[in-house]
Scaffold this active site. Structure first.
Site, short mmCIF file in Angstrom:
data_model
loop_
_atom_site.label_atom_id
_atom_site.label_comp_id
_atom_site.label_asym_id
_atom_site.label_seq_id
_atom_site.Cartn_x
_atom_site.Cartn_y
_atom_site.Cartn_z
CB THR A 16 -0.93 0.06 1.23
OG1 THR A 16 -0.14 0.06 2.42
CG2 THR A 16 -1.92 -1.09 1.25
CB ILE A 17 0.55 4.53 -1.57
CG1 ILE A 17 1.25 5.89 -1.50
CG2 ILE A 17 -0.94 4.72 -1.76
CD1 ILE A 17 1.07 6.73 -2.76
CB SER A 18 1.94 5.77 3.91
OG SER A 18 2.64 4.63 4.31
CD GLN A 19 -2.80 6.81 6.42
OE1 GLN A 19 -2.33 5.83 5.86
NE2 GLN A 19 -3.48 6.72 7.55
N PRO A 20 -1.16 10.49 2.98
CG PRO A 20 -1.99 11.98 1.38
CD PRO A 20 -2.33 10.72 2.13
#
Length: 160
Positions: free
Chosen positions: A60-64
């Protein structure tokens, strides 16, 4: 790709500034990086949501906010050479590239590295070098001076 810069600016204010991110370099970098370029086309509209998003390879891409918090906690600044471990789609490395002199990133999934390299080239982030690997940075004359891992390593615990 639609223009999502209004959503990006809203994220900077609502998720970062209002939640205590104060580092001017982090705020500026987060406001520049098109997060939608680091997710699948079907997820672009969610690029600035406060949730992690899938990027392939069961990653996953981490949230900003998490990206901003880790970079601020590591006190990355201009002139730094930074190592990021677990680069994924390259989003955090792209943010770091707007602050640090050079970013060295390691990711274990070749497909994610190839996609990140293509993004960096397309977006003009030429101070990021990404490699496939799981161990220490090897080879080359330039080595990072500031280690930064998103399994996080910082100079101090951000809540103490």
């Amino acid at each position: 790709m639609p223009d999502l810069s209004p959503l990006r600016q809203c994220m900077v204010v609502a998720q970062l500034a209002h939640r205590g991110i104060q580092d001017r370099y982090v705020i500026a970098a987060m406001g520049k990086i098109p997060g939608e370029a680091f997710v699948a086309a079907a997820l672009e509209e969610f690029a600035y949501a406060d949730v992690p998003l899938p990027i392939g390879e069961e990653q996953t891409i981490s949230q900003p906010y998490v990206v901003a918090l880790m970079i601020e906690a590591a006190a990355v600044g201009p002139g730094d050479r930074v190592l990021e471990v677990g680069a994924g789609s390259g989003y955090a490395a792209a943010v770091l590239s707007q602050i640090a002199h050079a970013v060295y990133a390691i990711e274990r999934h070749r497909s994610l590295v190839q996609a990140a390299r293509a993004r960096f080239a397309r977006l003009g982030y030429d101070n990021v070098e990404i490699r496939v690997g799981t161990g220490p940075w090897v080879g080359g004359k330039s080595r990072p001076s500031t280690p930064l891992s998103y399994r996080p390593v910082a100079r101090k615990c951000p809540w103490h």
